[in-house]
Design an enzyme around this catalytic site. Structure first.
Site, PDB file in Angstrom:
ATOM      1  N   TRP A 165       0.808  -1.207   0.000  1.00  0.00           N
ATOM      2  CA  TRP A 165       0.000   0.000   0.000  1.00  0.00           C
ATOM      3  C   TRP A 165       0.853   1.273   0.000  1.00  0.00           C
ATOM      4  CZ3 TRP A 165      -5.146  -0.732  -0.740  1.00  0.00           C
ATOM      5  CH2 TRP A 165      -5.630  -2.034  -0.537  1.00  0.00           C
ATOM      6  N   LYS A 208      -6.334  -0.960  -4.863  1.00  0.00           N
ATOM      7  CA  LYS A 208      -7.099   0.275  -4.997  1.00  0.00           C
ATOM      8  C   LYS A 208      -6.250   1.270  -5.769  1.00  0.00           C
ATOM      9  CE  LYS A 208     -10.437   0.119  -1.217  1.00  0.00           C
ATOM     10  NZ  LYS A 208     -11.062   0.877  -0.085  1.00  0.00           N
ATOM     11  N   ASP A 222     -34.237  -1.653 -15.978  1.00  0.00           N
ATOM     12  CA  ASP A 222     -35.252  -1.058 -15.116  1.00  0.00           C
ATOM     13  C   ASP A 222     -35.122   0.458 -15.078  1.00  0.00           C
ATOM     14  OD1 ASP A 222     -36.037  -3.369 -12.392  1.00  0.00           O
ATOM     15  OD2 ASP A 222     -36.299  -3.503 -14.542  1.00  0.00           O
ATOM     16  N   GLU A 244     -38.174  -1.491 -18.740  1.00  0.00           N
ATOM     17  CA  GLU A 244     -39.229  -1.087 -17.809  1.00  0.00           C
ATOM     18  C   GLU A 244     -39.539   0.385 -18.044  1.00  0.00           C
ATOM     19  OE1 GLU A 244     -39.622  -1.729 -13.109  1.00  0.00           O
ATOM     20  OE2 GLU A 244     -38.472   0.047 -13.654  1.00  0.00           O
TER      21      GLU A 244
END
Length: 809
Positions: A221, A257, A452, A507
């Site tokens: 990190w 990350k 949707d 939808e």
């Protein structure tokens, strides 16, 4: 639009995509490095289905399952179509690895066994050969056919031709700058992590970031160890060479990350194109996982893509709550325990919700955080993503700005859903969203998507506090978000161009004309529209007395859809099953469901009426409501419990206290055991639904060209209609039974009657009784008629030229 760079912006709210899958064959195997084709077609084999939310709001998946034969009036010499209970009910499914994710809405068709191994191998060889041919999205059409289909559209020709010109120009720009839509939609081969023989390349589009570095377990990190460089298009890049021993510089399964210095400060974000992310126990943020298993561990499918079914019968599911136990279910258990059930029930497609990774389990998968990652709650990618307002894990504020993937200001925020709205006019957003749709089709072999919240996308007002009346000016004016509509045209163009057997369902509550018309003809390009007015109508009626039901109103709602644009109808879905709402069964029978569903005790009047209407509502919805049918898992037998996700108590910003449920999973499961118990009335309701699917499988009445409604009588409470070769008779009267009731029919001859009468005692024994032949006679209102006996709250279906029989459920 500016010339392309190498990034793509999109919108979060307003679109839920589901992958569609067809037959799921048996006998999967793992692949070796030499066995993996460079480009696999949509359904060559199958990973697990899942609901993917592509480019917007939600996600769904459907799995196509081989259905049983039908039940109705049947010609002499043929079976009655009732489903057999042995042999063919066994579902053969691939032995999936433990790691499969399903947070991508997808439909998967379950294929029953039957073809020989030789035939199966031949099909695989043929499909693999077809895969080697370059796939090309067909050229654009002229978009003029819509004006022939509907002359009223001529009054809005300027808007529609402008819309189509934007689509054609965008296709032309993609051809010029990106080498075509086929290449453009493979952004995952350039962005995110890609491992070559020399090492790993990582790219990220973050134009607002001042600096970026790749961090993770692999470099302890350290933000200074692997700093990235930025090009003129805002794309950050770094190449990590293999280790001295030839191993990957980033170990498979390790956390990663991207650390960025942004206008809003320094932040660690999960890479936008991450393929897998997990939430550690006791932690709120997710961790991105570098997912690149050895070739020998990767799952491979050996069965070819199935053909799309003519009549789509969808079983709507959620992997996590699909167990009978109060727990989060897994992909593996879903495969072993739920898919065989779906096949046995006779559905030919499975829609799986919440496949894409989402931070909050209780969101039902609507708030996607990682669009390319299947939900880790249910397993890993080898076993089997709604952008949310979550700035820790998702795309919101990814590069520290408000305008990265989304619109800025109020246009970029959906105040009702608390989610972000993609900027569909941004080149890199388009790359991201189109690539996301293709990713689930390629990598997980989904057969299509359900989108949707499309109404939220297509209008700048998002359909909020707007009452659509059907006036065409409501659809084609300044309130229309042309960028979003053009994106929908592009994604439908892509899906159907590269995967001709794939299905897309949208939808849309507005009823926009041309929504389910091919893009080449000038339409938006969906195969089906969800017929959302139908469940709303049933709930409206269930709040009224039986005397208030209007037969003409029921028929109008079921049939009120645009000519030549197909619909998927449903009496209820997951929406009605959520806590705070009621399912149809609960509206009908309420608390009596807890005490009077056992066969060894008398039923109450509400149980008798409830079971009768539950069956009638579902059958008439299937008969008249559309060309496809959908049911949420458990509702086929009248599931007595609502869905309540585990949750803790909370205090809203306005100070209102919302009690929790002690993080209980007790109401976040499906009690399939109730539908299987032969001592409960639930079993009879489940068997009726199974027979209903069997009936449609045998006669294909949903997609028949012949439909004629001969009676909708308000006093008698009778609805009679013809669909294909069948005649349906429904008596909605709460007390009146009729004898020698005249039923009009088109064709003369002998009719067999399979009487799907409601057995109010709840028995599921099918009793076949010989009855006299019914002869057709010339009648005044229809060319022919028959005289029938029709008890109260009952339904019949008849088929021409059959020996008359009667069956009670």
């Amino acid at each position: 639009m500016a010339a392309p760079a190498s990034a793509v912006p999109g919108s979060a709210a307003g679109l839920r995509a589901g992958a569609v899958r067809f037959p799921v064959p048996a006998g999967a195997r793992r692949r070796g490095a030499a066995e993996l084709p460079t480009s696999r077609s949509l359904l060559t084999g199958r990973r697990f289905p899942g609901a993917v939310r592509v480019g917007g709001y939600g996600g769904r998946v459907a799995v196509h399952a081989a259905g049983a034969s039908g039940e109705v009036m049947i010609p002499e010499g043929e079976s009655d179509g009732m489903p057999a209970s042995a042999g063919s009910d066994d579902l053969q499914v691939p032995a999936l690895d433990d790691e499969l994710s399903t947070e991508v809405g997808a439909q998967v068709e379950i294929e029953s066994s039957g073809a020989s191994d030789v035939e199966g191998v031949k099909r695989v060889v043929e499909e693999l050969a077809a895969e080697q041919k370059p796939r090309v999205v067909p050229p654009t059409g002229d978009g003029q056919k819509i004006f022939q289909m509907d002359s009223m559209l001529n009054g809005y020709k300027y808007h529609l031709e402008y819309r189509y010109s934007l689509y054609r120009r965008l296709r032309s720009d993609i051809d010029q700058y990106e080498g075509g839509l086929e290449t453009f939609s493979r952004g995952y081969e350039k962005f995110g992590f890609n491992h070559s023989a020399e090492g790993v390349t990582y790219r990220e589009w973050a134009p607002g970031a001042h600096s970026a570095a790749l961090v993770g377990d692999f470099n302890n990190w350290n933000p200074n160890a692997d700093r990235m460089s930025k090009n003129e298009f805002g794309v950050w890049e770094i190449f990590l060479p293999n280790n001295a021993d030839g191993s990957s510089p980033i170990p498979h399964g390790s956390r990663v990350k991207v650390r960025m210095e942004t206008p809003s400060g320094i932040k660690d974000s999960i890479p936008a194109w991450i393929k897998y992310s997990v939430q550690a126990a006791g932690e709120i943020p997710y961790n991105g996982i570098y997912y690149d298993p050895p070739e020998e561990e990767k799952y491979v499918f050996k069965h070819p893509q199935p053909k799309r079914p003519k009549s789509l019968r969808i079983y709507e599911t959620h992997v996590g709550m699909s167990s009978t136990e109060p727990k989060i279910n897994t992909y593996a258990n879903f495969r072993d325990e739920v898919l065989p059930r779906i096949k046995k029930l006779g559905y030919n497609a499975v829609q799986i919700m919440a496949i894409q990774e989402h931070a909050y389990y209780g969101s039902f998968g609507y708030h996607v955080t990682n669009f390319f990652a299947p939900s880790s709650r249910f397993g890993t990618p080898e076993e089997l993503n709604h952008a949310s307002n979550n700035t820790l894990d998702g795309l919101n504020g990814f590069d520290g700005t408000d305008t990265h993937y989304f619109h800025s200001g109020s246009r970029g925020h959906h105040w009702m859903w608390d989610s972000r709205l993609f900027n569909y006019g941004n080149w890199e957003v388009l790359r991201f969203l189109l690539s996301n749709a293709r990713w689930w089709l390629e990598e997980y072999k989904f057969d299509g998507f359900r989108f949707d919240g499309v109404t939220s996308m297509m209008y700048t007002h998002h359909g909020l506090q707007v009452a659509f009346t059907g006036n065409y000016s409501e659809y084609f004016g300044f309130a229309t978000d042309a960028d979003a509509v053009v994106y929908l045209m592009l994604v439908n163009d892509l899906i159907h161009g590269l995967y001709p057997e794939a299905i897309t369902i949208g939808e849309d509550v507005s009823g926009m004309p041309t929504f389910a018309v091919p893009v080449q003809d000038g339409g938006v390009g969906f195969d089906y529209r969800l017929h959302m007015a139908v469940p709303d109508k049933w709930i409206e009626l269930l709040k009224q007395s039986d005397e208030s039901w209007k037969m003409g109103d029921i028929v109008h709602t079921l049939t009120n859809r645009r000519w030549s644009e197909k619909c998927v109808t449903y009496a209820e879905s997951h929406d009605q099953a959520l806590v705070g709402d009621k399912t149809i069964a609960f509206w009908l029978m309420d608390k009596d469901m807890y005490d009077f569903m056992a066969l060894d005790r008398p039923a109450t009047p509400s149980i008798d009426r409830g079971i009768a209407l539950h069956k009638m509502i579902r059958l008439i919805t299937m008969g008249l409501g559309g060309e496809g049918y959908l049911n949420f898992m458990g509702n086929e037998f009248g599931h007595p419990e609502w869905i309540d996700f585990p949750r803790a108590p909370q205090v809203l910003p306005n100070g209102k206290f919302i009690p929790g449920n002690n993080n209980s999973y007790d109401k976040c499961r499906r009690r399939f055991d109730l539908g299987d118990a032969d001592y409960l009335r639930y079993r009879g309701m489940q068997e009726f639904d199974r027979a209903m699917q069997s009936l449609e499988e045998k006669y294909g009445f949903m997609t028949s060209d012949h439909q004629y409604i001969s009676r909708k009588h308000e006093e008698d409470k009778m609805i009679i209609f013809e669909k294909g070769d069948l005649v349906f008779v429904f008596n909605f009267h709460w007390s009146n039974s009729y004898f020698d009731y005249r039923v009009g029919c088109l064709k003369p001859g002998k009719y067999k009657t399979l009487d799907s009468l409601v057995d109010l005692a709840g028995s599921i024994t099918v009793q076949i009784t010989s009855l006299p032949i019914v002869h057709m006679t010339t009648g005044p209102t229809r060319s022919q008629f028959i005289l029938l006996a029709e008890p109260a709250l009952s339904m019949l279906q008849r088929n021409k030229n059959k020996k008359t029989q009667h069956a009670s459920f």
